[in-house]
Design a protein around this motif. Structure first.
Motif, short mmCIF file in Angstrom:
data_model
loop_
_atom_site.label_atom_id
_atom_site.label_comp_id
_atom_site.label_asym_id
_atom_site.label_seq_id
_atom_site.Cartn_x
_atom_site.Cartn_y
_atom_site.Cartn_z
N GLY A 177 0.81 -1.21 0.00
CA GLY A 177 0.00 0.00 0.00
C GLY A 177 0.85 1.26 0.00
N ARG A 178 1.87 1.27 0.83
CA ARG A 178 2.66 2.50 0.96
C ARG A 178 3.57 2.73 -0.25
N ARG A 179 3.92 1.66 -0.97
CA ARG A 179 4.75 1.82 -2.19
C ARG A 179 3.90 2.23 -3.38
N GLY A 180 2.63 1.71 -3.39
CA GLY A 180 1.73 1.76 -4.53
C GLY A 180 1.93 2.91 -5.51
N LEU A 181 1.61 4.11 -5.10
CA LEU A 181 1.60 5.25 -6.03
C LEU A 181 2.99 5.66 -6.48
N PHE A 182 4.01 5.20 -5.74
CA PHE A 182 5.35 5.75 -5.97
C PHE A 182 6.28 4.80 -6.72
N GLY A 183 5.71 3.66 -7.18
CA GLY A 183 6.52 2.64 -7.86
C GLY A 183 7.54 3.21 -8.84
N PRO A 184 7.13 4.10 -9.75
CA PRO A 184 8.09 4.59 -10.76
C PRO A 184 9.25 5.38 -10.16
#
Ligand code: PLP
Length: 441
Positions: free
Chosen positions: A147-154
């Motif tokens: 969840g905490r990584r989700g939006l920031f993957g790139p």
């Protein structure tokens, strides 16, 4: 109308106005039993007079002096204390303001260490799935919290991540705990062989996985195998004890119970107990010395490192741990709490597992006890709200089964709990659980 950029602007947050011992109070006069120290922070509870005195004294003497110009007595004393607790008199301690900064610092220490050793390709930080090391981009790259990584993957580095050691879900029926510990640790060796020891600088793990899985320690022998694998492949071992360290596991460092010592250990939350924001990296002296010999200094720094008032508060917290023999109380209350939770919820149709170490305990909720079918993650915030309605602060989380599915409750009460507080927590937790429709929530 508020100008605060809230964590969740859709949510109503009561205003906390006062803390006393194991209780917090809000502006409407509601009283809450602190069952999780916020997020495993308030290890001494609230309003401890010795810590207040230490802070008042330090602010009056010297609140802050930039470490590019001066050192200060509190950071010197605290560094010596932590080196001694780590078990190496010459160990070096780098003070920061929280857990993410501590892990970010550890990652950069690893980089500079391998440059100093003439191995510039050892840039990867291997880690475990379902773990959390912080929200800054380096620490998040090493984290497995979906969840905490989700939006920031790139924005994140693509570093190797192995399965965690998670006996409740991953140990096979015919496997002893020791066999499972060895098998789980071997996943690190497989990853090293796949990616190359010449490209991996360190392996980072939470000694007891906190918020992501809900208080999961390594199986028997797991960390000894991990230590051995790291040594054989010349890879540094970072243990993240931001949550589990500073006494919460019942020993000052949780790794003491695993019979190993990491090359670097990070701590934060309980270090300052919430009285001041502070974190630290304790590093083996050899790491410091290699860097200093090759470069003269560690290329890093923040404005608030070695903050005199934060270090004075943390030193006072450390003194209180010893003076009030609180590690013994952590062990005593832990035993009572585990026994009480098992008595109260051991047969609950939605309680799959009660686990943890010291006063870092987890209850894994399931939809079905027999199959361990995961609980719907949406129950976590409902339980948090229900507990607050009952006057209890706990720290539920989701994703415990596979990163997305599943839910758990993390308990991390202050070390000053009495047996009566244990009874109150269990009673309120039972009432909170009864408020939530776990079957169909
Ligand atoms: N590491 C662990 C194990 C944590 O639990 C946390 C915070 O929950 C962090 C790192 C990040 O610490 P902070 O929130 O102080 O930056």
């Amino acid at each position: 109308m508020s100008n605060v950029f809230y964590r969740d602007p859709r949510h109503y947050y009561p205003q906390a106005t006062r803390g006393e011992g194991v209780y917090l109070y809000d502006a409407a006069g509601h009283r809450y039993l602190d069952g999780s120290g916020g997020a495993a922070v308030s290890c001494l509870g609230h309003g401890h007079p010795a810590i207040i005195r230490a802070i008042q004294h330090q602010v009056a003497e010297l609140a802050y002096a930039h470490t590019a110009f001066f050192t200060n007595a509190p950071q010197e004393k605290l560094a010596a204390r932590l080196a001694q607790r780590y078990g190496e008199d010459d160990a070096k301690v780098y003070f920061v303001s929280g857990g993410s900064e501590a892990n970010e610092t550890a990652i950069k220490l690893v980089r500079q260490y391998w440059l100093a050793r003439g191995k510039p390709d050892k840039t990867m930080i291997a880690s475990r799935l379902y773990s959390y090391h912080g929200n800054t981009l380096g620490a998040l790259s090493a984290s497995g919290n979906v969840g905490r990584r989700g939006l920031f993957g790139p924005l994140l580095h693509d570093w190797p991540r192995i399965e965690p050691c998670y006996a409740y879900r991953h140990r096979r029926e015919n496997e002893t705990e020791e066999d499972y510990g060895r098998r789980a640790a071997n996943a690190l060796e497989d990853a090293i062989l796949e990616h190359g020891a010449d490209r991996i600088g360190a392996f980072i793990a939470e000694t007891v996985v906190g918020a992501t899985l809900g208080a999961v320690p390594g199986a028997a022998g797991y960390f000894r195998h991990i230590r051995d694998i790291c040594d054989r492949h010349d890879i540094l071992l970072i243990l993240d004890e931001v949550m589990a360290g500073a006494g919460r596991a019942g020993t000052y460092f949780a790794f003491e119970q695993d019979g190993i010592r990491p090359d670097l250990v990070t701590i934060a939350k309980g270090l300052g107990g919430g009285y001041q924001p502070i974190g630290a990296v304790v590093a083996q002296s050899a790491i410091h010395d290699e860097i200093v010999e090759a470069f003269g200094h560690f290329e890093h720094g923040h404005t608030y490192i070695g903050h005199a008032t934060a270090c004075a508060a943390a030193m006072a917290v450390s003194d209180v741990l010893d003076d009030e023999e609180l590690l013994t109380n952590v062990q005593r209350i832990s035993a009572l709490l585990v026994e009480g939770l098992k008595d109260a919820f051991g047969e609950h149709p939605n309680v799959g597992d009660v686990r943890g170490r010291g006063l870092l305990l987890g209850i894994e909720l399931v939809a079905d006890r027999a199959t361990k079918g995961p609980m719907r993650p949406a129950v976590a915030p409902l339980i948090k709200e229900a507990a607050m309605t009952e006057g209890l602060i706990i720290y539920p989380g989701s994703g415990s089964a596979d990163g997305t599915a599943g839910a758990h409750i993390l308990l991390a009460p202050p070390f000053i709990y009495s047996p009566d507080n244990v009874d109150e927590l269990i009673e309120k937790l039972g009432r909170a659980l009864a408020r939530v429709d776990l079957g169909s929530a």
